[in-house]
Design an enzyme around this catalytic site. Structure first.
Site, mmCIF file in Angstrom:
data_model
loop_
_atom_site.group_PDB
_atom_site.id
_atom_site.type_symbol
_atom_site.label_atom_id
_atom_site.label_comp_id
_atom_site.label_asym_id
_atom_site.label_seq_id
_atom_site.Cartn_x
_atom_site.Cartn_y
_atom_site.Cartn_z
ATOM 1 N N ASP A 1 0.866 -1.175 0.000
ATOM 2 C CA ASP A 1 0.000 0.000 0.000
ATOM 3 C C ASP A 1 0.901 1.222 0.000
ATOM 4 O O ASP A 1 1.878 1.262 0.770
ATOM 5 C CB ASP A 1 -0.872 0.031 1.254
ATOM 6 C CG ASP A 1 -1.992 -0.993 1.229
ATOM 7 O OD1 ASP A 1 -2.044 -1.814 0.294
ATOM 8 O OD2 ASP A 1 -2.830 -0.970 2.162
ATOM 9 N N HIS B 1 4.675 -7.478 -0.434
ATOM 10 C CA HIS B 1 4.326 -8.751 -1.042
ATOM 11 C C HIS B 1 5.005 -8.912 -2.401
ATOM 12 O O HIS B 1 5.479 -7.941 -2.992
ATOM 13 C CB HIS B 1 2.809 -8.842 -1.200
ATOM 14 C CG HIS B 1 2.061 -8.755 0.102
ATOM 15 N ND1 HIS B 1 1.352 -9.812 0.631
ATOM 16 C CD2 HIS B 1 1.924 -7.725 0.998
ATOM 17 C CE1 HIS B 1 0.799 -9.451 1.785
ATOM 18 N NE2 HIS B 1 1.135 -8.180 2.022
ATOM 19 N N SER C 1 7.923 3.060 5.327
ATOM 20 C CA SER C 1 8.924 3.879 4.658
ATOM 21 C C SER C 1 8.662 3.919 3.164
ATOM 22 O O SER C 1 7.582 4.305 2.740
ATOM 23 C CB SER C 1 10.340 3.372 4.955
ATOM 24 O OG SER C 1 11.302 4.302 4.498
#
Length: 289
Positions: A98, A154, A256
């Site tokens: 995200d 991921h 980050s």
């Protein structure tokens, strides 16, 4: 105007924000936050999460669990099954995390942007001449995770991790304010270069998680070690780990930036533009036809 809005407005002032987040002892602050966030005392945990929610858009409705042992446990929360549908199209790479899309597009020779007007060189970031040649005129996307976002990342496709290169560095903030003021910021900070080879096509895709102030710690599921400020092991770590598209690879301790690199011939998906929000599993780049 509420107290919250007054404080938020003050912190958003660029000079004050830069002073608060970059002119303090960054390494010491990062080590302190790493310790403090893992305190499992209920009062400390509850107050910390409450303050975090007060000054951010933290939304825990998608979290797999509703109770957390510590602030850190909340930071690295897992999501409910199915919360991030993975695009099944084998012709695209999907977003590993995200994020808010930062600078992205074509690498001009071996030069790319951290933000408009602030270029940096592939060699300075990756430190590997072979990777520099591979990604010459290739494509890249900078994915910035804010503090309230889901912090796990991921696999962008079915792939095999061949090598991780750990590069020690500083812990500058990587928000847009700092990116406009500190040249070659990503090249100064703690980071890892994760080399992944796509199973079906053999293309080498690299993910570069970049640490920042308060977040200089990267955990990879396929390594027993934790990559952080105290790590003193080998810089180049051979790997042998396979992942399915969308399978979790690791996480930042807080959040980050991840920069994704692909060779020439890849193209960015139409929805990937600077400033847009992207989720795990959504289309990121299209493979060469």
């Amino acid at each position: 105007m509420t107290l919250r809005s007054l404080i938020t407005k003050a912190v958003q002032q660029e000079d004050l924000n830069f002073l608060i987040t970059n002119r303090i002892p960054r390494r010491l602050a990062t080590q302190f936050m790493g310790w403090f966030s893992q305190i499992e005392q209920p009062f400390v945990r509850d107050v910390s999460i409450a303050i975090w929610r007060l000054f951010s858009d933290l939304d825990l409705r998608e979290a797999k669990k509703s109770q957390f042992k510590s602030l850190h446990d909340c930071f690295i929360r897992e999501l409910k099954d199915g919360a991030r549908p993975i695009d099944p199209d084998p012709g695209v790479l999907v977003s590993p995390c995200d994020a808010i899309v930062g600078a992205c597009g074509m690498i001009k020779g071996t030069e790319l942007m951290q933000i408009k007007g602030f270029p940096y060189a592939l060699q300075d970031l990756l430190g590997d001449p072979d990777l520099v040649d591979l990604y010459r005129d290739g494509r890249y996307v900078t994915l910035r995770l804010t503090s309230s976002m889901y912090h796990r990342f991921h696999a962008p496709g079915d792939c095999h991790v061949e090598q991780v290169t750990y590069i020690a560095g500083d812990t500058w903030n990587v928000n847009p304010i700092a990116l406009k003021r500190i040249e070659k910021l990503f090249c100064k900070n703690e980071r890892a270069v994760i080399q992944t080879r796509l199973t079906a096509t053999g293309y080498l895709i690299s993910l570069v998680p970049v640490a920042a102030i308060l977040v200089a710690s990267i955990r990879l599921r396929f390594l027993k070690i934790q990559l952080n400020l105290s790590y003193r092991g080998p810089n180049v770590i051979p790997c042998n780990a396979s992942f399915r598209r969308g399978e979790e690879m690791g996480w930042f301790q807080h959040g980050s930036t991840i920069i994704v690199f692909a060779p020439d011939g890849f193209t960015l998906c139409d929805s990937v533009q600077e400033g847009t929000i992207i989720r795990v599993g959504q289309p990121l780049m299209r493979l060469p036809s």
